[in-house]
Design a protein around this motif. Structure first.
Motif: not given
Length: 574
Positions: A463-472
């Motif tokens: 879920q942290r990776i999904a958030i990082a992707r959303a912030l890209a």
């Protein structure tokens, strides 16, 4: 109102129903032997309710499955004993164990979607349980099936027995599983996360019903859950597991009010329902500490600028009626609300209320039947495909299931880099690599993660990776669609703190889609309550929680497990 009492009934002199003595359970893997449970001791008395609490991997489900002889894979009891009604059942083979399964020890498994056979009628599956346990003669089978379903709270039981699992809602399926678990009148019922997949109101109905049924039948219940609020409200005795060991055990309210072990203290502090209870309690006592104000919503100094505005949004779907004739289903009916810049607006409601449909229209993934979605004054419904593509940079999404939203074939680096490549952002590969490293820093993940794959990470890490992707792409708005509901409370708490920190640092606006009112209490500034496609109530979070105007909102708030528990001052928790 809490179901629990402040004392545990005295079982002195009573013969235990179940005893686990120094239980050790191991699994054999390619890398060697893994100890999943290490020296667990547990006693359950007839009619008692006990909850084992802990995060994923703590050994709670493994402990429960060993009692009924259903350890998965290579799992086996290597030391200690399981005593049921004075008899040692530790090393019974499958055939010997059949005498106990169902008739002595019942099970309500976790996921109603996978634990009912999709090609068998519900009644047939209950009959199988009755037949296996020789409960009633064949001639009375249909009558007994209808009785069992009616007991489980399913109206029109005879008709329901003829239906298939796909014709049942999640709550109805769970009731069917409870019916199967209690069909043979067991002395102990193991309920493994019995309501984790359900809305709070359905959860409450099912737990109330389970409590009434087990009390009437005198059945002892062993709950397996990661929700401390639910455990404390429903069980008189609490057992806390961490890394295969029982770290604390005792009367539920004593443990909640005065947790001794550091792990239990972290669990109590992280549980959303208990955090909500502390906020409510502190507000009622007029405490206004800086920490409390930071934790609660409705800060009037926040921006009034509207970043997203939804106006008279309606969505109809074509469905087929019973005779094959076309009908319209109004999933969203004249919905209007706004999201203030830099704040969190929670869109709340049960399954089927239309909240995810609204989110999909805000994200331009669904076309509205009528109405508008305005982003900083621009009508998203009127944009060309090129303009929508450019708008995607400003509006991003984090989905519910971290297992399904990352491509298993992509490395973590490629998962996060993908939006940069698609939108031609970030220059050459070296610059993109630096951006991915920066994003991993933002979500508190080590940079070495970029070489790994999603299946190597836990749910919280994904879920942290999904958030990082959303912030890209440096968005201004993030839609969080049930973004923490699949996670354990400790991980959930970490993700919520991360989101709050990112919001503060990057001035993000969040539209939070959820059915979890406890999480809303902690995180949202504004709340929009939906029911059957319509908005029934909206306002600042404090106002909604302290003075709900609608019966439906009151029911949602009252259904939060543990919200009514008096925690005392909880000084060791703040």
């Amino acid at each position: 109102m809490t179901k629990n009492t402040s004392h545990t009934p005295n079982h002195a002199g009573e013969r235990p129903l179940l005893q686990l003595k120094d239980l050790k359970i191991s699994f054999t893997s390619s890398t060697g032997v893994v100890d999943a449970v290490r020296g667990a001791n547990l006693t359950i008395y007839p009619g008692q309710s006990v909850a084992i609490v802990g995060e994923s991997g703590s050994g709670k489900s493994t402990t429960a499955m060993s009692i009924i002889g259903l350890l998965p894979g290579t799992g086996k009891v290597t030391e200690g004993s399981i005593i049921f009604e004075g008899a040692d059942i530790t090393n019974l083979n499958n055939k010997q164990m059949e005498k106990y399964r169902g008739s002595e020890i019942g099970l309500v498994p976790q996921d109603p979607m996978t634990n009912l056979n999709p090609v068998w009628r519900i009644g047939t599956q209950i009959k199988e349980s009755l037949r296996a346990n020789h409960v009633v003669p064949g001639s009375e089978m249909d009558k007994r099936v209808a009785e069992v379903l009616a007991e489980a709270g399913l109206p029109d039981a005879e008709r329901r027995a003829k239906q298939y699992p796909h014709e049942f809602s999640g709550g109805m399926r769970q009731r069917a599983l409870i019916a199967i678990g209690l069909a043979a009148r067991p002395k102990l019922l193991i309920a493994d996360e019995p309501t984790s997949a359900l809305d709070v109101t359905v959860q409450r109905q099912i737990l109330d019903h389970l409590e009434t049924l087990t009390k009437d039948l005198g059945t002892a219940v062993l709950f397996i859950t990661h929700d401390l609020g639910l455990a404390a409200e429903r069980a008189e005795h609490l057992v806390v597991m961490h890394r295969g060991r029982i770290v604390e055990s005792g009367p539920s309210l004593s443990i909640l009010r005065n947790p001794q072990h550091p792990y239990t203290q972290r669990l109590v502090k992280a549980a959303p329902s208990l955090a909500s209870a502390r906020i409510q309690s502190a507000q009622q006592q007029g405490i206004e500490s800086a920490e409390l104000l930071a934790a609660t919503a409705g800060d009037d100094s926040q921006s009034e600028e509207r970043v997203i505005e939804v106006k008279n949004l309606t969505k109809e779907f074509d469905i087929r009626g019973t005779r094959g004739d076309k009908k319209k289903l109004k999933a969203v009916d004249d919905v209007s609300f706004f999201v203030r810049k830099g704040t969190t607006t929670a869109l709340v409601g049960e399954s089927g209320s239309g909240k995810s449909t609204v989110a999909n229209m805000v994200l331009n993934l669904l076309e509205p039947t009528s109405g508008q979605v305005l982003y900083e004054g621009t009508d998203l419904t009127s944009l060309s495909s090129k303009e929508i593509f450019n708008m995607r940079r400003k509006l991003q999404v984090v989905f519910q299931n971290p297992y399904g939203s990352l491509d298993p074939m992509y490395s973590i680096y490629r998962c996060i880099e993908e939006p940069l490549v698609i939108h031609k952002v970030g220059g050459d590969r070296k610059a993109r690599e630096a951006r991915v490293a920066e994003l991993l820093d933002m979500v508190s993940m080590p940079r070495s993660t970029m070489r790994r794959y999603p299946n190597e990470l836990s749910g919280g890490q994904r879920q942290r990776i999904a958030i990082a992707r959303a912030l890209a792409l440096n968005p201004e708005v993030i839609v969080l669609d049930e973004a923490v509901s699949a996670l354990d409370v400790l991980v959930q708490n970490q993700i919520l703190q991360l989101l709050a920190q990112l919001q503060q640092d990057l001035k993000l606006s969040y539209l939070f889609i959820t059915h979890d009112l406890a999480v809303v209490r902690q995180t949202a500034d504004d709340v929009v309550v939906m029911q059957k496609g319509r908005i029934v109530e909206k306002g600042r979070t404090d106002d909604i929680f302290n003075n709900p105007q609608q019966e439906y909102t009151r029911a949602l708030i009252n259904a939060v497990p543990g919200l009514g528990i008096e925690l005392g001052t909880g000084e060791n928790l703040f």
